[in-house]
Design a protein around this motif. Structure first.
Motif, PDB file in Angstrom:
ATOM      1  N   MET A  52      30.517  46.861  71.323  1.00 23.65           N
ATOM      2  CA  MET A  52      31.325  48.062  71.508  1.00 23.65           C
ATOM      3  C   MET A  52      30.493  49.327  71.337  1.00 23.65           C
ATOM      4  O   MET A  52      30.785  50.347  71.955  1.00 23.65           O
ATOM      5  CB  MET A  52      32.507  48.058  70.546  1.00 23.65           C
ATOM      6  CG  MET A  52      33.562  47.024  70.903  1.00 23.65           C
ATOM      7  SD  MET A  52      34.080  47.083  72.635  1.00 23.65           S
ATOM      8  CE  MET A  52      34.807  48.690  72.717  1.00 23.65           C
ATOM      9  N   THR A  53      29.458  49.274  70.525  1.00 22.81           N
ATOM     10  CA  THR A  53      28.549  50.413  70.418  1.00 22.81           C
ATOM     11  C   THR A  53      27.855  50.656  71.750  1.00 22.81           C
ATOM     12  O   THR A  53      27.727  51.793  72.197  1.00 22.81           O
ATOM     13  CB  THR A  53      27.515  50.162  69.309  1.00 22.81           C
ATOM     14  OG1 THR A  53      28.198  49.961  68.077  1.00 22.81           O
ATOM     15  CG2 THR A  53      26.550  51.313  69.182  1.00 22.81           C
ATOM     16  N   VAL A  54      27.431  49.582  72.401  1.00 20.77           N
ATOM     17  CA  VAL A  54      26.803  49.704  73.718  1.00 20.77           C
ATOM     18  C   VAL A  54      27.808  50.252  74.729  1.00 20.77           C
ATOM     19  O   VAL A  54      27.469  51.116  75.554  1.00 20.77           O
ATOM     20  CB  VAL A  54      26.224  48.344  74.169  1.00 20.77           C
ATOM     21  CG1 VAL A  54      25.767  48.392  75.607  1.00 20.77           C
ATOM     22  CG2 VAL A  54      25.096  47.927  73.250  1.00 20.77           C
ATOM     23  N   VAL A  55      29.058  49.771  74.658  1.00 21.20           N
ATOM     24  CA  VAL A  55      30.097  50.266  75.566  1.00 21.20           C
ATOM     25  C   VAL A  55      30.313  51.759  75.351  1.00 21.20           C
ATOM     26  O   VAL A  55      30.418  52.528  76.316  1.00 21.20           O
ATOM     27  CB  VAL A  55      31.411  49.473  75.374  1.00 21.20           C
ATOM     28  CG1 VAL A  55      32.564  50.131  76.086  1.00 21.20           C
ATOM     29  CG2 VAL A  55      31.234  48.043  75.857  1.00 21.20           C
ATOM     30  N   MET A  56      30.367  52.192  74.106  1.00 26.38           N
ATOM     31  CA  MET A  56      30.553  53.627  73.824  1.00 26.38           C
ATOM     32  C   MET A  56      29.352  54.439  74.312  1.00 26.38           C
ATOM     33  O   MET A  56      29.502  55.553  74.804  1.00 26.38           O
ATOM     34  CB  MET A  56      30.757  53.870  72.327  1.00 26.38           C
ATOM     35  CG  MET A  56      32.080  53.410  71.797  1.00 26.38           C
ATOM     36  SD  MET A  56      33.442  54.343  72.479  1.00 26.38           S
ATOM     37  CE  MET A  56      34.187  53.128  73.520  1.00 26.38           C
ATOM     38  N   GLY A  57      28.149  53.880  74.185  1.00 31.19           N
ATOM     39  CA  GLY A  57      26.967  54.553  74.715  1.00 31.19           C
ATOM     40  C   GLY A  57      27.022  54.681  76.229  1.00 31.19           C
ATOM     41  O   GLY A  57      26.657  55.718  76.797  1.00 31.19           O
ATOM     42  N   LEU A  58      27.493  53.620  76.895  1.00 29.67           N
ATOM     43  CA  LEU A  58      27.655  53.685  78.350  1.00 29.67           C
ATOM     44  C   LEU A  58      28.733  54.687  78.745  1.00 29.67           C
ATOM     45  O   LEU A  58      28.611  55.365  79.766  1.00 29.67           O
ATOM     46  CB  LEU A  58      27.986  52.305  78.907  1.00 29.67           C
ATOM     47  CG  LEU A  58      26.844  51.294  78.896  1.00 29.67           C
ATOM     48  CD1 LEU A  58      27.333  49.921  79.348  1.00 29.67           C
ATOM     49  CD2 LEU A  58      25.706  51.766  79.769  1.00 29.67           C
ATOM     50  N   CYS A  59      29.781  54.785  77.938  1.00 31.44           N
ATOM     51  CA  CYS A  59      30.826  55.785  78.206  1.00 31.44           C
ATOM     52  C   CYS A  59      30.246  57.195  78.117  1.00 31.44           C
ATOM     53  O   CYS A  59      30.576  58.055  78.934  1.00 31.44           O
ATOM     54  CB  CYS A  59      31.983  55.641  77.217  1.00 31.44           C
ATOM     55  SG  CYS A  59      33.003  54.199  77.503  1.00 31.44           S
ATOM     56  N   ALA A  96      29.132  59.796  72.321  1.00 31.86           N
ATOM     57  CA  ALA A  96      27.885  59.413  71.653  1.00 31.86           C
ATOM     58  C   ALA A  96      28.082  59.363  70.137  1.00 31.86           C
ATOM     59  O   ALA A  96      27.565  58.461  69.466  1.00 31.86           O
ATOM     60  CB  ALA A  96      26.775  60.393  72.023  1.00 31.86           C
ATOM     61  N   TRP A  97      28.829  60.311  69.591  1.00 36.49           N
ATOM     62  CA  TRP A  97      29.109  60.324  68.154  1.00 36.49           C
ATOM     63  C   TRP A  97      29.924  59.105  67.746  1.00 36.49           C
ATOM     64  O   TRP A  97      29.665  58.492  66.704  1.00 36.49           O
ATOM     65  CB  TRP A  97      29.834  61.619  67.788  1.00 36.49           C
ATOM     66  CG  TRP A  97      30.229  61.711  66.350  1.00 36.49           C
ATOM     67  CD1 TRP A  97      29.403  61.797  65.274  1.00 36.49           C
ATOM     68  CD2 TRP A  97      31.564  61.722  65.834  1.00 36.49           C
ATOM     69  NE1 TRP A  97      30.138  61.867  64.129  1.00 36.49           N
ATOM     70  CE2 TRP A  97      31.466  61.819  64.443  1.00 36.49           C
ATOM     71  CE3 TRP A  97      32.817  61.664  66.439  1.00 36.49           C
ATOM     72  CZ2 TRP A  97      32.591  61.862  63.633  1.00 36.49           C
ATOM     73  CZ3 TRP A  97      33.928  61.707  65.623  1.00 36.49           C
ATOM     74  CH2 TRP A  97      33.810  61.807  64.235  1.00 36.49           C
ATOM     75  N   SER A  98      30.904  58.720  68.563  1.00 37.37           N
ATOM     76  CA  SER A  98      31.703  57.540  68.230  1.00 37.37           C
ATOM     77  C   SER A  98      30.849  56.274  68.285  1.00 37.37           C
ATOM     78  O   SER A  98      31.039  55.352  67.491  1.00 37.37           O
ATOM     79  CB  SER A  98      32.919  57.422  69.137  1.00 37.37           C
ATOM     80  OG  SER A  98      32.539  57.095  70.445  1.00 37.37           O
ATOM     81  N   ALA A  99      29.884  56.220  69.214  1.00 39.93           N
ATOM     82  CA  ALA A  99      28.965  55.076  69.261  1.00 39.93           C
ATOM     83  C   ALA A  99      28.124  55.030  67.997  1.00 39.93           C
ATOM     84  O   ALA A  99      27.904  53.955  67.418  1.00 39.93           O
ATOM     85  CB  ALA A  99      28.066  55.171  70.492  1.00 39.93           C
ATOM     86  N   TRP A 100      27.673  56.176  67.535  1.00 38.04           N
ATOM     87  CA  TRP A 100      26.896  56.221  66.295  1.00 38.04           C
ATOM     88  C   TRP A 100      27.741  55.781  65.106  1.00 38.04           C
ATOM     89  O   TRP A 100      27.266  55.063  64.222  1.00 38.04           O
ATOM     90  CB  TRP A 100      26.346  57.631  66.071  1.00 38.04           C
ATOM     91  CG  TRP A 100      25.602  57.746  64.786  1.00 38.04           C
ATOM     92  CD1 TRP A 100      24.335  57.333  64.524  1.00 38.04           C
ATOM     93  CD2 TRP A 100      26.104  58.297  63.569  1.00 38.04           C
ATOM     94  NE1 TRP A 100      24.018  57.598  63.223  1.00 38.04           N
ATOM     95  CE2 TRP A 100      25.085  58.181  62.618  1.00 38.04           C
ATOM     96  CE3 TRP A 100      27.318  58.868  63.206  1.00 38.04           C
ATOM     97  CZ2 TRP A 100      25.249  58.634  61.318  1.00 38.04           C
ATOM     98  CZ3 TRP A 100      27.474  59.309  61.911  1.00 38.04           C
ATOM     99  CH2 TRP A 100      26.444  59.186  60.982  1.00 38.04           C
ATOM    100  N   LEU A 101      29.003  56.204  65.063  1.00 34.86           N
ATOM    101  CA  LEU A 101      29.890  55.783  63.971  1.00 34.86           C
ATOM    102  C   LEU A 101      30.103  54.270  63.985  1.00 34.86           C
ATOM    103  O   LEU A 101      30.116  53.636  62.922  1.00 34.86           O
ATOM    104  CB  LEU A 101      31.247  56.481  64.077  1.00 34.86           C
ATOM    105  CG  LEU A 101      31.352  57.870  63.500  1.00 34.86           C
ATOM    106  CD1 LEU A 101      32.753  58.425  63.719  1.00 34.86           C
ATOM    107  CD2 LEU A 101      31.009  57.899  62.031  1.00 34.86           C
ATOM    108  N   LEU A 102      30.291  53.692  65.171  1.00 35.76           N
ATOM    109  CA  LEU A 102      30.443  52.241  65.248  1.00 35.76           C
ATOM    110  C   LEU A 102      29.176  51.528  64.794  1.00 35.76           C
ATOM    111  O   LEU A 102      29.235  50.529  64.090  1.00 35.76           O
ATOM    112  CB  LEU A 102      30.782  51.813  66.678  1.00 35.76           C
ATOM    113  CG  LEU A 102      32.223  51.944  67.103  1.00 35.76           C
ATOM    114  CD1 LEU A 102      32.367  51.576  68.559  1.00 35.76           C
ATOM    115  CD2 LEU A 102      33.120  51.095  66.251  1.00 35.76           C
TER     116      LEU A 102
END
Length: 128
Positions: A52-59, A96-102
């Motif tokens: 999911m971190t990768v998915v958020m990064g792709l988002c 990007a911030w949400s990916a970092w939080l995950l």
């Protein structure tokens, strides 16, 4: 793990669903997919959180690309573009911030491998 760490990622998934609806994807496809992705964020497996971190990064990358496309379109038509660029860049940064939080929440659940030498030294001094 704190629910507050995954809440921004859930908002990002909803924003992505809104983008896909704007691009013409039918709502019937977006809602179940978004709900399934939101449920996977509640699973405690670190591997799922890494995915999911990768998915958020792709988002974040998708929103950055959409920012570039929309600004180019506005420039071609001679319309104002700075407010659009600021809003969409803010959405990309939020993703990007949400990916970092995950990613950081995935690391929080793991025990540290380094021994607590300061605590051991204090306990040895108190024993003497």
């Amino acid at each position: 793990m704190s629910f507050l760490r995954i809440l921004p990622a859930q908002f990002c998934l909803l924003l992505l669903a809104a983008l896909f609806m704007r691009l013409g994807f039918p709502l019937i496809m977006i809602v179940p997919l978004t709900l399934m992705l939101m449920v996977t964020l509640l699973v405690t497996w670190s591997e799922v959180r890494a995915v999911m971190t990768v998915v958020m990064g792709l988002c974040a990358a998708i929103w950055g690309f959409m920012t570039w496309l929309r600004v180019e379109e506005r420039l071609a038509y001679g319309e104002p573009w700075s407010r659009l660029a600021g809003i969409l860049a803010g959405v990309a940064l939020f993703n990007a911030w949400s990916a970092w939080l995950l990613w950081s929440s995935r690391k929080v659940g793991q025990p540290s491998s380094a021994p607590n030498t300061a605590g051991q030294a204090c306990s040895e001094q108190q024993a003497n």
